[in-house]
Motif scaffolding. Structure first.
Motif, PDB file in Angstrom:
ATOM      1  N   GLY A 495       0.806  -1.221   0.000  1.00  0.00           N
ATOM      2  CA  GLY A 495       0.000   0.000   0.000  1.00  0.00           C
ATOM      3  C   GLY A 495       0.836   1.267   0.000  1.00  0.00           C
ATOM      4  N   ILE A 496       1.876   1.287   0.842  1.00  0.00           N
ATOM      5  CA  ILE A 496       2.666   2.503   1.000  1.00  0.00           C
ATOM      6  C   ILE A 496       3.485   2.792  -0.249  1.00  0.00           C
ATOM      7  CG2 ILE A 496       4.885   1.784   1.987  1.00  0.00           C
ATOM      8  CD1 ILE A 496       2.590   4.309   3.645  1.00  0.00           C
ATOM      9  N   LYS A 497       3.984   1.716  -0.885  1.00  0.00           N
ATOM     10  CA  LYS A 497       4.749   1.915  -2.127  1.00  0.00           C
ATOM     11  C   LYS A 497       3.868   2.504  -3.223  1.00  0.00           C
ATOM     12  CE  LYS A 497       8.240  -1.691  -1.441  1.00  0.00           C
ATOM     13  NZ  LYS A 497       8.694  -3.043  -1.844  1.00  0.00           N
ATOM     14  N   GLY A 498       2.605   2.071  -3.244  1.00  0.00           N
ATOM     15  CA  GLY A 498       1.692   2.600  -4.252  1.00  0.00           C
ATOM     16  C   GLY A 498       1.273   4.035  -3.979  1.00  0.00           C
ATOM     17  N   MET A 499       1.321   4.435  -2.711  1.00  0.00           N
ATOM     18  CA  MET A 499       0.863   5.777  -2.328  1.00  0.00           C
ATOM     19  C   MET A 499       1.971   6.833  -2.412  1.00  0.00           C
ATOM     20  SD  MET A 499      -2.374   5.777  -1.092  1.00  0.00           S
ATOM     21  CE  MET A 499      -3.586   4.588  -0.560  1.00  0.00           C
ATOM     22  N   ILE A 500       3.203   6.443  -2.122  1.00  0.00           N
ATOM     23  CA  ILE A 500       4.296   7.426  -2.127  1.00  0.00           C
ATOM     24  C   ILE A 500       4.937   7.441  -3.515  1.00  0.00           C
ATOM     25  CG2 ILE A 500       6.474   8.123  -1.050  1.00  0.00           C
ATOM     26  CD1 ILE A 500       5.636   6.681   1.463  1.00  0.00           C
ATOM     27  N   ASP A 501       4.618   8.472  -4.265  1.00  0.00           N
ATOM     28  CA  ASP A 501       5.119   8.624  -5.637  1.00  0.00           C
ATOM     29  C   ASP A 501       6.453   9.374  -5.613  1.00  0.00           C
ATOM     30  OD1 ASP A 501       5.552   9.534  -8.311  1.00  0.00           O
ATOM     31  OD2 ASP A 501       3.425   9.175  -8.715  1.00  0.00           O
ATOM     32  N   PRO A 502       7.482   8.887  -6.329  1.00  0.00           N
ATOM     33  CA  PRO A 502       8.790   9.564  -6.322  1.00  0.00           C
ATOM     34  C   PRO A 502       8.724  11.046  -6.685  1.00  0.00           C
ATOM     35  CG  PRO A 502       8.955   7.438  -7.407  1.00  0.00           C
ATOM     36  CD  PRO A 502       7.503   7.665  -7.136  1.00  0.00           C
ATOM     37  N   LYS A 503       7.759  11.414  -7.545  1.00  0.00           N
ATOM     38  CA  LYS A 503       7.719  12.822  -7.965  1.00  0.00           C
ATOM     39  C   LYS A 503       7.169  13.752  -6.886  1.00  0.00           C
ATOM     40  CE  LYS A 503       3.389  12.613 -10.727  1.00  0.00           C
ATOM     41  NZ  LYS A 503       3.182  11.198 -11.008  1.00  0.00           N
ATOM     42  N   PHE A 504       6.587  13.149  -5.843  1.00  0.00           N
ATOM     43  CA  PHE A 504       6.120  13.965  -4.714  1.00  0.00           C
ATOM     44  C   PHE A 504       6.930  13.667  -3.452  1.00  0.00           C
ATOM     45  CE2 PHE A 504       2.255  13.336  -7.395  1.00  0.00           C
ATOM     46  CZ  PHE A 504       2.173  14.634  -7.866  1.00  0.00           C
ATOM     47  N   PHE A 505       8.151  13.215  -3.667  1.00  0.00           N
ATOM     48  CA  PHE A 505       9.071  12.976  -2.558  1.00  0.00           C
ATOM     49  C   PHE A 505      10.207  13.994  -2.645  1.00  0.00           C
ATOM     50  CE2 PHE A 505      12.753  11.164  -0.495  1.00  0.00           C
ATOM     51  CZ  PHE A 505      12.224  10.652   0.676  1.00  0.00           C
ATOM     52  N   TYR A 506      10.412  14.751  -1.566  1.00  0.00           N
ATOM     53  CA  TYR A 506      11.379  15.867  -1.605  1.00  0.00           C
ATOM     54  C   TYR A 506      12.414  15.697  -0.489  1.00  0.00           C
ATOM     55  CZ  TYR A 506       7.026  17.500  -3.739  1.00  0.00           C
ATOM     56  OH  TYR A 506       5.876  17.594  -4.474  1.00  0.00           O
ATOM     57  N   THR A 507      13.669  15.900  -0.838  1.00  0.00           N
ATOM     58  CA  THR A 507      14.740  15.907   0.169  1.00  0.00           C
ATOM     59  C   THR A 507      15.403  17.279   0.171  1.00  0.00           C
ATOM     60  OG1 THR A 507      16.288  15.024  -1.480  1.00  0.00           O
ATOM     61  CG2 THR A 507      15.237  13.439   0.003  1.00  0.00           C
ATOM     62  N   ASP A 508      15.947  17.649   1.345  1.00  0.00           N
ATOM     63  CA  ASP A 508      16.631  18.946   1.510  1.00  0.00           C
ATOM     64  C   ASP A 508      15.738  20.115   1.093  1.00  0.00           C
ATOM     65  OD1 ASP A 508      18.903  17.767   2.504  1.00  0.00           O
ATOM     66  OD2 ASP A 508      19.836  17.557   0.526  1.00  0.00           O
ATOM     67  N   LEU A 509      14.440  20.004   1.410  1.00  0.00           N
ATOM     68  CA  LEU A 509      13.519  21.095   1.078  1.00  0.00           C
ATOM     69  C   LEU A 509      13.728  22.259   2.034  1.00  0.00           C
ATOM     70  CD1 LEU A 509      11.008  21.960  -0.651  1.00  0.00           C
ATOM     71  CD2 LEU A 509       9.572  21.023   1.190  1.00  0.00           C
ATOM     72  N   GLU A 510      13.877  23.436   1.461  1.00  0.00           N
ATOM     73  CA  GLU A 510      14.063  24.632   2.287  1.00  0.00           C
ATOM     74  C   GLU A 510      12.728  25.331   2.478  1.00  0.00           C
ATOM     75  OE1 GLU A 510      17.430  27.168   1.780  1.00  0.00           O
ATOM     76  OE2 GLU A 510      18.348  25.785   0.345  1.00  0.00           O
ATOM     77  N   ALA A 511      12.399  25.638   3.736  1.00  0.00           N
ATOM     78  CA  ALA A 511      11.141  26.320   4.051  1.00  0.00           C
ATOM     79  C   ALA A 511      11.300  27.080   5.359  1.00  0.00           C
ATOM     80  CB  ALA A 511      10.008  25.304   4.179  1.00  0.00           C
TER      81      ALA A 511
END
Length: 636
Positions: A495-511
C-alpha cells in the motif's frame, strides 16, 4: 397399496445418509423393532417393483442411487438426525417459519420421543446463553423464542457461520456426490488446461467453477443436454472458448463423454465472468421490465433485509447470480428442468443456507411471475452459501490440519482448535498425511500437525498434540501473531509503495514555516491533478485548529473534510528543522486520500503508532537520502 409415512421417511433418511445403515440404527431412529424395519424394506421394494433398498448381513441397508434416479420419488423434507441438527432445525423454524411450535407435532416431524425434545430444549437454552436478549419459552405443549430482532439475526448469522465453517465448498466432500466420475480427477484436468494457456482463475472462485463443471459432466453422462442460444462465432473465437473446448476433449479421453457445443459455450461464459455479458443479450430484460442487474440487486437487498447479511461488495456473487439468471431464464423459456445433484446435500447439511435460497426464490417468483422449483433453489443456495463462506473466511488465516486416522480423537482435536481460534483462522482442509502437491493446491497460511513433520515449503508448521493442551494453544497463538505481523507488513509495504510517488518525494527542502511547506506540497499535487482546488485550504484550516506535529520532529498534515481525486502520501525531508506548533519538524508526511483508500489511513496510523514508540527506528527516517532509501527504511 401406498407406502405409509414411516416408509417414506426411511427412503428420505437413507437418501440423506448416502451410506449403509444397520437395521438396529434405523429401529432406534424410528422407535420401532428390527422386524418392522425388515418388513418396511420389503414393502418399499415391492411397491416400486425394484431393488431400491439393498441389504447386506454385515452392513445393513443402502439406497440404490441408480434405481432411485430412475424413479419419480418426491422426498419429504430432510430429517435432522443428530441432537445438534434438531436444535438448529427448531431454532430455524422459530426464527423464520412459526412464532411457536407444537411439541407433539415436532415429535412426529423429526421422529423422536418427547424425552428427546425435552433434552433438545435444554440444549437450545444453552446455545442461546451468549444472547442475553433471547429466551426460549415453554408454555404447556408449545415453545416460542422471545427477544429482539437484532439478537435473532445475530444468532442466525452465528449458526450459519458454524454450519459452513470452511466445508461448504470442500471439493473432497463434493466429489463424493458423483458416482460416475472422479470430480478431483476432473479438477486436475481443468487446472492443467488453465496452466497450459496461462489462464488464471481466482482461488476463491475456483470451487464454484468446479461445481458448474461437475453438474455439466453429470448432465452429459445422462444425456440431459441443455441448449443455449448464447453461443455465437464471436464467443467461439475467444480464449475462454478454446480452453473450455480443450478441457472437454481432455475429459472425454478419460471418461468417454460426448463433446457438447452448448456445454463448451456455457463453460466459456463462466470462465469469462463479467466479460461474458458482452457476448450475450440480457434475457431477463427481454421479457421483463427489470434487467438482470436490477434483479440481482433486489436479491441482495432481500438477503440484507431478512438476514442482516451484506453481500453488496461481493463482485463474484453478483457475477455468478447474473450468469445464473441468464441460464434460469433460458431454462424457463425452453421449459427445461435440470436435476441438481447437490440439492439433498444442501437441504440436509446446510438448512440455513437453503433458507437464504428459499427467500431469494420467493422474490424471483414475484418479479418474474415464474415458479422456481427446488432444484433451482438449490443452485441459488450454492451461490449464496459460497459467498457467505468467502465473507466468513476473508481476513482469517487458512489452516490445514494433518492428523492420523483415529476419527474420534481427530474430530475432538479439530473442534478444540476451532473453538479456541475460530475468530482468527479457518480450517480449510483436514488430511491424514502430508502431500506436497495437495498443500500447494490448498495454499494454506499455516499447517497444524499431530505428527512429526518436516518439509521444504515456506509455510509455518506447528506440531500439536491430539488433546490440544495449553502449550499447544500457546504455540498456535504465537504462530498467528507472527502471521499478523507478516500480513500487516506485506499489506503496508504494497500500500505505502503505491501511495508514495517519487515525484512527490522531496529531500533537503528549504522552508521558513509550516505554511510554506503545505503551500509547496499541496500546489504540486493540485497541478498534477491529484487534488481539488479547495484541498489546500482544508489542510490549512485543519492545521489552524490544532497543529499536526509530533515529538521526534515530524508532522502529518491532512485535509479536514476534502477528499483527493487520487490517493497520495507526499513526503518532504527538510534541509533544516522549522517550528511547527509545539515542536521543531524535519519530516513532513502530507496525506491526500480518496474515499476508496480510506482503509490505508488506519494502516498508516497503525504503522505510525508503532514507529514513534521506537525513537531509534524513527530517527533513521530523518536520515533518508532519497526515495528508495526512505521506502526501504519505512518498510523495515
Amino acid at each position: 397399496m401406498a407406502l405409509n409415512k414411516r416408509q417414506e421417511r426411511i427412503i428420505a433418511m437413507m437418501n440423506d445418509a448416502n451410506e449403509w445403515i444397520t437395521g438396529k440404527e434405523l429401529s432406534k431412529l424410528l422407535n420401532v423393532s428390527d422386524r418392522t424395519i425388515r418388513s418396511d424394506m420389503d414393502a418399499i421394494n415391492r411397491y416400486y417393483d425394484e431393488n431400491l433398498i439393498e441389504s447386506n448381513l454385515r452392513y445393513g441397508y443402502h439406497l440404490n442411487t441408480e434405481v432411485f434416479r430412475t424413479l419419480d420419488i418426491e422426498l419429504a423434507e430432510p430429517i435432522p438426525q443428530t441432537p445438534h441438527e434438531r436444535c438448529v432445525y427448531i431454532i430455524q423454524e422459530l426464527l423464520f417459519e412459526k412464532n411457536e411450535l407444537n411439541i407433539t407435532s415436532l415429535q412426529d416431524k423429526v421422529f423422536v420421543s418427547e424425552y428427546s425434545i425435552d433434552n433438545d430444549i435444554k440444549r437450545i437454552k444453552k446455545m442461546i446463553e451468549p444472547y442475553p436478549q433471547l429466551k426460549l419459552v415453554r408454555s404447556k405443549n408449545f415453545i416460542h423464542l422471545e427477544g429482539a430482532e437484532e439478537s435473532k439475526r445475530k444468532l442466525y448469522k452465528d449458526l450459519l457461520a458454524e454450519e459452513t465453517q470452511g466445508n461448504f465448498l470442500n471439493l473432497n466432500n463434493l466429489a463424493a456426490l458423483y458416482k460416475d466420475f472422479d470430480l478431483l480427477l476432473i479438477k486436475d484436468i481443468l487446472e492443467q488446461t488453465l496452466d497450459k494457456h496461462n489462464y488464471h482463475v481466482r482461488e476463491m472462485a475456483f470451487p464454484m467453477l468446479m461445481i458448474h463443471v461437475g453438474i455439466a459432466i453429470e448432465r452429459i453422462i445422462r444425456r440431459n443436454y441443455i441448449q443455449t442460444d448464447r453461443k455465437n462465432e464471436e464467443l467461439k473465437q475467444s480464449q475462454e472458448y478454446k480452453i473450455a473446448e480443450e478441457f472437454f476433449h481432455s475429459v472425454a479421453k478419460k471418461i468417454r463423454i460426448e463433446i457438447v457445443d452448448d456445454e463448451v459455450a456455457l463453460l466459456a461464459l463462466l470462465l469469462m465472468g463479467k466479460k461474458g455479458t458482452n457476448y450475450t443479450k440480457d434475457l431477463v430484460s427481454m421479457s421483463h421490465s427489470m434487467s438482470s442487474d436490477e434483479i440481482v440487486e433486489g436479491m441482495l437487498e432481500i438477503i440484507h433485509n431478512d438476514f442482516d447479511i451484506d453481500f453488496c461488495q461481493d463482485s463474484d456473487l453478483k457475477i455468478g447470480l447474473k450468469m445464473h439468471m441468464q441460464s434460469l431464464m433460458e431454462r424457463q423459456m425452453k421449459h427445461v428442468e435440470v436435476s441438481n445433484v447437490y440439492l439433498q446435500e444442501i437441504k440436509r447439511k446446510y438448512p440455513l443456507v437453503f433458507e437464504m435460497g428459499v427467500r431469494v426464490a420467493r422474490y424471483l417468483e414475484e418479479q418474474l411471475g415464474e415458479e422456481i422449483n427446488e432444484n433451482e433453489i438449490g443452485f441459488l443456495s450454492l451461490h449464496l452459501g459460497s459467498a457467505f463462506e468467502r465473507a466468513n473466511l476473508s481476513g482469517k488465516y487458512r489452516v490445514v490440519m494433518i492428523y492420523p486416522h483415529d476419527q474420534a480423537l481427530s474430530n475432538m482435536c479439530v473442534r478444540k482448535v476451532e473453538t479456541r481460534f475460530g475468530e482468527r483462522m479457518g480450517i480449510v482442509e483436514c488430511l491424514n498425511f502430508f502431500e506436497e502437491k495437495a498443500i500447494l493446491r490448498i495454499k494454506p497460511d499455516l499447517i497444524l500437525t499431530t505428527l512429526p513433520l518436516k518439509h521444504d515449503l515456506d509455510i509455518t508448521t506447528i506440531q500439536i498434540s491430539l488433546f490440544v493442551n495449553l502449550e499447544d494453544e500457546s504455540r498456535i497463538f504465537q504462530a498467528l501473531n507472527l502471521l499478523d505481523k507478516k500480513r500487516f507488513q506485506k499489506e503496508f509495504q504494497e500500500g505505502i509503495k503505491g501511495m508514495i510517488d517519487p515525484k512527490f518525494f522531496y529531500t533537503d527542502l528549504e522552508a521558513a514555516s509550516s505554511e510554506d511547506v503545505i503551500n509547496f506540497m499541496c500546489d504540486n499535487l493540485y497541478e498534477a491533478g491529484y487534488t481539488p482546488k479547495d484541498f489546500k485550504e482544508s489542510v490549512l484550516k485543519r492545521e489552524s485548529m490544532s497543529p499536526t506535529s509530533f515529538t521526534y520532529s515530524f508532522a502529518v498534515p491532512h485535509s479536514f473534510d476534502v477528499l483527493s481525486k487520487k490517493s497520495n502520501i507526499s513526503v518532504a525531508v527538510l534541509k533544516k528543522p522549522i517550528p511547527w506548533g509545539a515542536f521543531d519538524v524535519k519530516l513532513v508526511i502530507l496525506l491526500a486520500i480518496n474515499e476508496e483508500d480510506r482503509y490505508m489511513l488506519k494502516m498508516f496510523f497503525d504503522w505510525l503508532s508503532n514507529a514513534v514508540s521506537d525513537a531509534n527506528r524513527f530517527a533513521t527516517l530523518l536520515e533518508s537520502k532519497d526515495y528508495n532509501d526512505f521506502i526501504n527504511r519505512i518498510v523495515e
